[in-house]
Each structure stands twice: as structure tokens, then as C-alpha cells.
Design a protein around this motif. Sequence first.
Motif, short mmCIF file in Angstrom:
data_model
loop_
_atom_site.label_atom_id
_atom_site.label_comp_id
_atom_site.label_asym_id
_atom_site.label_seq_id
_atom_site.Cartn_x
_atom_site.Cartn_y
_atom_site.Cartn_z
N PHE A 240 24.28 53.17 22.04
CA PHE A 240 23.63 54.42 21.65
C PHE A 240 23.63 55.42 22.80
O PHE A 240 23.85 56.61 22.58
N PHE A 241 23.40 54.94 24.02
CA PHE A 241 23.31 55.86 25.16
C PHE A 241 24.65 56.52 25.44
O PHE A 241 24.74 57.75 25.54
N GLN A 242 25.71 55.72 25.60
CA GLN A 242 26.97 56.32 26.04
C GLN A 242 27.55 57.29 25.01
O GLN A 242 28.04 58.36 25.37
N GLN A 243 27.46 56.93 23.73
CA GLN A 243 28.00 57.85 22.72
C GLN A 243 27.24 59.18 22.74
O GLN A 243 27.85 60.25 22.76
N SER A 244 25.91 59.13 22.78
CA SER A 244 25.12 60.36 22.78
C SER A 244 25.30 61.14 24.08
O SER A 244 25.32 62.37 24.08
N TYR A 245 25.45 60.42 25.19
CA TYR A 245 25.60 61.10 26.47
C TYR A 245 26.96 61.78 26.57
O TYR A 245 27.09 62.88 27.13
N VAL A 246 28.00 61.13 26.03
CA VAL A 246 29.33 61.76 25.97
C VAL A 246 29.26 63.04 25.14
O VAL A 246 29.83 64.07 25.51
N VAL A 247 28.54 62.98 24.01
CA VAL A 247 28.37 64.17 23.18
C VAL A 247 27.61 65.24 23.94
O VAL A 247 28.00 66.43 23.93
N ASP A 248 26.52 64.85 24.61
CA ASP A 248 25.69 65.82 25.33
C ASP A 248 26.45 66.44 26.50
O ASP A 248 26.22 67.60 26.85
#
Length: 539
Positions: A240-248
Motif C-alpha cells: 500500500f505504501f509504495q504504490q501510493s507514494y509512487v503516485v504521490d
Amino acid sequence: MAFTTRTAALDDAHVGDIRGALGTIPADDSAPRAGLSAKLKTLLAIVGPGLIVMCGDNDAGAFSTYGQAGQNYGTRLLWTLLLLIPVLYVNQEMVLRLGAVTGVGHARLIIERFGRFWGTLEVVDLLILNALTLVTEFIGITLAAGYLGVPKAIAVLLAAGVMLAAASTGSFRRFERIAVTFCAGSLLIIPLYLFSHPSGAQMARGFAVPGLPGGSGQMATVMLLIIGIVGTTVAPWQLFFQQSYVVDKRITPRFIRYEKVDLWIGIVIVVVGAAALMGATAAAFAHTPAVGHFTDAAGLAHGITASAGRVAGVVFAVALLDAAIIGAFAVSLSTAYAVGDTLGLKHSLHRGVRQAKGFYAIYTALIAVAAAIVLIPGAPLGLIIEGVQALAGVLLPAATVFLLMLCNDRAVLGPWVNRRGTNMFTSTVIAVLVALSVVLTASVLFPGITSRQILGIVLACVTVSVAAGGWVLIRSLRAGRPVEVDRRDRETWRMPPLTMLSKPAMSTGRKVALTILRSYLAIAMVLVILRIIQMALTS
């Protein structure tokens, strides 16, 4: 919001220039990276998501779990780290690909593609596990502070203040610079290893010769620790963290290759750090009465001090403090991103507190509750940490199943869908993770289980997995040759807005399989909790 038709971004803060800790890439930059200097500058701007998620992986729970493995079993469990390297890469490569191509967080994609029921279950699991994990980060902070002579309450308040201040400035770049600085602090494990002087021959043997130490009477405890190692190295929050952080961070398909390098840098750091920590504690406790009597990270610090000197103990404590803070950053943000996805809140580090009140309220509440809980005296701190890692290992199969299905969804990933080799490997990983949870369940129910019986369980799981794989293969052959994926022009392909995608049909067989898997994992979770309580009462 003014989005183009080529992006599904749910927050306009997720569109624009890439402003990383170490560089900037304008949104309209389309120049080729021909020279080494240009490629290096691009990599420096992209570095962050993979590095932070992996350094956050070596958090307070990891210090405790790897340290326990070293104290109780020496270097004999090092081999588990080598097996986890490809798992780490494949899982995190899939989510970074999902983030860059879709522009949407992991939780939101699960909800949109599989329904609110399954998405909510995943987010609730994540919320519970992350809340417990965050408590372990503050446990690590108090243990490190106690060794360094800092009062517990002061240490907790200062650490919580740093976490809140770093994330709430409204500047993504400022947060990432702080986080990368803490990532650099994780390299303190290297001098700790050198201070401890572990045997190179024993380290090599630990990597090369797999084994289950401890004898049949301790098999349940050993299996719980191994699953803890799996859970602390490959945890659901990382997806959950890496996908959202890549998006952010606004990374697009054009820079996926650079993000993969960023991920490999993080993987090298996490595996080297884990091995160094296990080796240092193995050397510190070898031939001492404390072997087999792990307590907590403070006990590790004192053992290292007795073996390698006060400086080594201080280095361990500072490294633990650093690891707990970077872990708390990542775990808290993964939860805030996921809940923001689920509730439709604005959720971006590019926004200040006033522009994303709900996002920062979730982040702040998690930290405040965890900080308050850890100040309550009397809890078996070491066992709490071990239990959280084991629970993460138990919950991982379900998270990986949804990840695999998303990465084969052509409406979501188009030319970026998984290749056959990735699907085969990930399916094997899921089968192994389920097999580990079956072994754990058997070990809890029958503490005297032998190595031969464990091998029998594993072979039975392999047989079931092969049969299931054969059934899937036969069905695919009967369905005819699949349509080839056109992978040209991948760097410019983005997922269309979610409203333009038709809902995928979930077959009855898939629903039944998911229900059976989740029901079994719920039983396994209960048994892990019972085992932890039993160990706490008998210790």
C-alpha cells in the motif's frame, strides 16, 4: 479537477513536476537520457519510494526479530533472507508498476476492481495490523531511549513530534529529504557488524545451509520466528505504501526503469542490514547463558555492550531509534493513504494540513494512539513485536492474491500487465506463504511436531498447489490461445479514468477460493494470537 483523459489520478496534487529529495523533473520533460550524467540526475530525482519502503522494512520489529534469531539460533536462519530477495523484488515491482501506470492507490484499485466488500476487508486488515505495528515502533523508541538514558515519556513525545512535523509541512520534497536522511542512518548497522566481529565462515554457512534449529520440542517457536522473519521482511503495508507514494511523487511509466533501480538499492540495504544485525547478535551472545533467552531489543543492546563494548551498544541503540522512526513514517503514511483512498479524502504530502485535514487527522491519530499505548507499563514488549511480525506473515497471502489479480487486469495495466514468468513465480510465492501458515497452525496445535511431520505438511501443500495449478492450466488451454499483449509505446500508456472502465466479472470459483483463503487466514491469525499469549504466560 483539471485532469487530462490519459490519467485516472484522484487528486490533482498527484499531477505535475516530480520534486524529489535529490532532484526535480518537470512534468513536460520529454528529453532522452543519453549520457551517464543525465541518467544519474534522473535516478537521483526518482530515488525515494523504493529506498524508503525498504529501509522502513528494517524497523523496530525487524531489529527485534532478526536480533532474536541471532541471539537464540546464531546464524542458522540467515538462509531465509536469500529466499526473500526475489519475493521482495517481485511484489514491490508489481506495486510500483501499478502506481506509475494507474496514478491510483492500492486500496482504491482493489475497491474499484473487486468491490467495496473485498476492498474494505483489506483496508480493515491493514488498519489493525498497521496500528499494532506502529505500537512496536514506539516500543523500539522507548527501548533505545532507555538504554541511552533518556526518559521514556520524553523520548516518545520527541519522536512523535518529529513524525508529525516532517509530514505536515505541505512539501513533498521536504518530507522526502527528512526520510532519506533517516534512511542514511540505517547504515549504522554496518559499523555495528564490524564492532561485533562475527565469524565469516559461520555467516557463509548460515546462508548456504538451510535448517530448522531447536529440535522437535521447539518447532512451533522456530516456525513462529521464521514466519516472523517473513512478516517483517515482506509486509502488507509495503504494498500500500509504495504504490501510493509512487503516485504521490508523480512518477509516470517513463521512469519505471529508474524506480526499479531505486527499489534494488533499497533491497540491498535491507538484506545487508538484516544479515549484519543477525550476525552481530549471533557473535555477541555466542557461548553465553543468554542463548535461547531473548527478551527484547534492550536485552540485545546490553548483550552487545558486554561483548563488543559500550560504543557498539550505543551504535545499536541509535540505529534502533533511527529504524523505528523511519518505520513509523512509512507505516503511518501507508495507512493514511489507504484510508484516504477508501473514503475519497484528499491525500497527498504536496498538500498542507488545511488542504487535506482528513489525511493528516488519520496520520496524527495513529501516532498519538500508539504513543499513548506504549507508555502503559507491563506489556511483554518482545513478544508483542514478534507477534506483529508473525501476523504480517499470515496476512500477506491475501494481499498478494489481490496484487496478482490487479497486475493481470488489462483494463488497469494495458501493455504493462504481468508476463507469464512473473505470474508463475508469484503464484508459487502465494502457495509457499499459505504452506507456512499451515505449518504454523499445526505447530501451535501440536507443539511437539517433528521436522518429518513438517516436511509432510509442506509436501501435502505442494501437492494441492500443483493440482490447482494443473487445473488452471487445463482451463486456460481449453479456453484457447490468449490474445497477445501489444507492449509497444508502453511509456506513454496510462490507465484511463476509473469511471471509463467496465467492472470486471468475478467468477463464482474465484469468489469461493477467496472466501476459503480469507477464512483460513482468519483462523491462522487467531492461533498466532493464542500462541503469543501462551508464550507470554510461560515466559
